[in-house]
Design a protein around this motif. Structure first.
Motif, short mmCIF file in Angstrom:
data_model
loop_
_atom_site.label_atom_id
_atom_site.label_comp_id
_atom_site.label_asym_id
_atom_site.label_seq_id
_atom_site.Cartn_x
_atom_site.Cartn_y
_atom_site.Cartn_z
N VAL A 36 1.01 -1.10 0.05
CA VAL A 36 -0.16 0.00 -0.03
C VAL A 36 0.93 1.27 0.00
CG1 VAL A 36 -1.63 1.28 1.11
CG2 VAL A 36 -1.83 -1.09 1.11
N SER A 37 1.92 1.22 0.87
CA SER A 37 2.88 2.42 0.86
C SER A 37 3.30 2.73 -0.73
CB SER A 37 4.07 2.23 1.73
OG SER A 37 3.70 2.21 3.11
N SER A 38 3.60 1.55 -1.28
CA SER A 38 4.24 1.77 -2.71
C SER A 38 2.90 2.29 -3.77
CB SER A 38 4.68 0.49 -3.27
OG SER A 38 4.89 0.42 -4.57
N VAL A 39 1.95 1.65 -3.36
CA VAL A 39 0.74 2.25 -4.29
C VAL A 39 0.66 3.85 -4.17
CG1 VAL A 39 -1.54 2.18 -4.69
CG2 VAL A 39 -0.53 0.13 -4.57
N VAL A 40 0.63 4.16 -2.89
CA VAL A 40 0.35 5.80 -2.60
C VAL A 40 1.73 6.42 -2.95
CG1 VAL A 40 0.54 7.30 -0.53
CG2 VAL A 40 -1.01 5.08 -0.54
N ALA A 41 2.88 5.93 -2.62
CA ALA A 41 4.04 6.98 -3.05
C ALA A 41 4.34 6.86 -4.59
CB ALA A 41 5.46 6.39 -2.39
N ASP A 42 3.86 5.65 -5.26
CA ASP A 42 4.42 5.47 -6.52
C ASP A 42 3.20 5.63 -7.61
OD1 ASP A 42 6.77 5.06 -5.71
OD2 ASP A 42 6.52 2.80 -5.71
N VAL A 43 2.11 5.30 -7.17
CA VAL A 43 0.96 5.43 -8.17
C VAL A 43 0.00 6.84 -7.85
CG1 VAL A 43 -1.14 4.14 -8.92
CG2 VAL A 43 0.90 3.02 -8.41
N ILE A 44 -0.33 6.97 -6.65
CA ILE A 44 -1.34 8.00 -6.13
C ILE A 44 -0.81 9.30 -6.17
CG2 ILE A 44 -3.07 8.70 -4.64
CD1 ILE A 44 -3.55 5.70 -4.11
#
Length: 144
Positions: A36-44
């Motif tokens: 989820v941290s990767s989704v937030v930092a890299d996608v959102i």
């Protein structure tokens, strides 16, 4: 208490279902948090930063005291890095929402499973005082 007794007690504790289940949950939760941290930092966050003017949230900071050079030594600036705080807040909110949705799904599935299993027939009602008395009288008359 001997050494082997302590080890046996510890082994019994560690192998209980709840402890093992909790350990698996913590490990999976840690891995899920990284995803989820990767989704937030890299996608959102990149598109969100682009929408508000090309800002990278992790670079947002308030310089309270600028960097200085004193006697040939550079003293680093004192900054308040509120961008990292925003990033962590978004991480938390998305993780919390994801866990909420997962728990909601699990609850829905378990309720559906409970609804599919037929309920046990209700137990017959307990005899009232009159019925007990009549049964006792019947038994006395049978003995005579």
């Amino acid at each position: 208490m001997g050494k082997s007794s302590f080890l046996q007690e510890f082994k019994a504790f560690a192998m209980k279902g709840n402890v093992v289940d909790m350990a698996v949950g913590v490990i999976i939760g840690g891995a899920f948090g990284k995803i989820v941290s990767s989704v937030v930092a890299d996608v959102i966050m990149p598109p969100l930063g682009l929408l508000i003017g090309g800002v990278n949230f992790t670079d947002l900071k308030w310089v309270m005291k600028p960097a200085e050079v004193v006697d040939g030594k550079e003293i680093a600036a004192v900054t308040l890095n509120y961008g990292n705080f925003l990033q962590a807040t978004f991480d938390f909110l998305i993780i919390a929402f994801s866990i909420f949705m997962f728990i909601k799904l699990i609850t829905k599935l378990t309720e559906k499973k409970k609804a599919e299993t037929p309920a046990a027939p209700p137990a017959p009602p307990a005899p009232n005082k009159e019925e007990v008395l009549l049964t006792e009288i019947r038994d006395i008359l049978k003995e005579k």
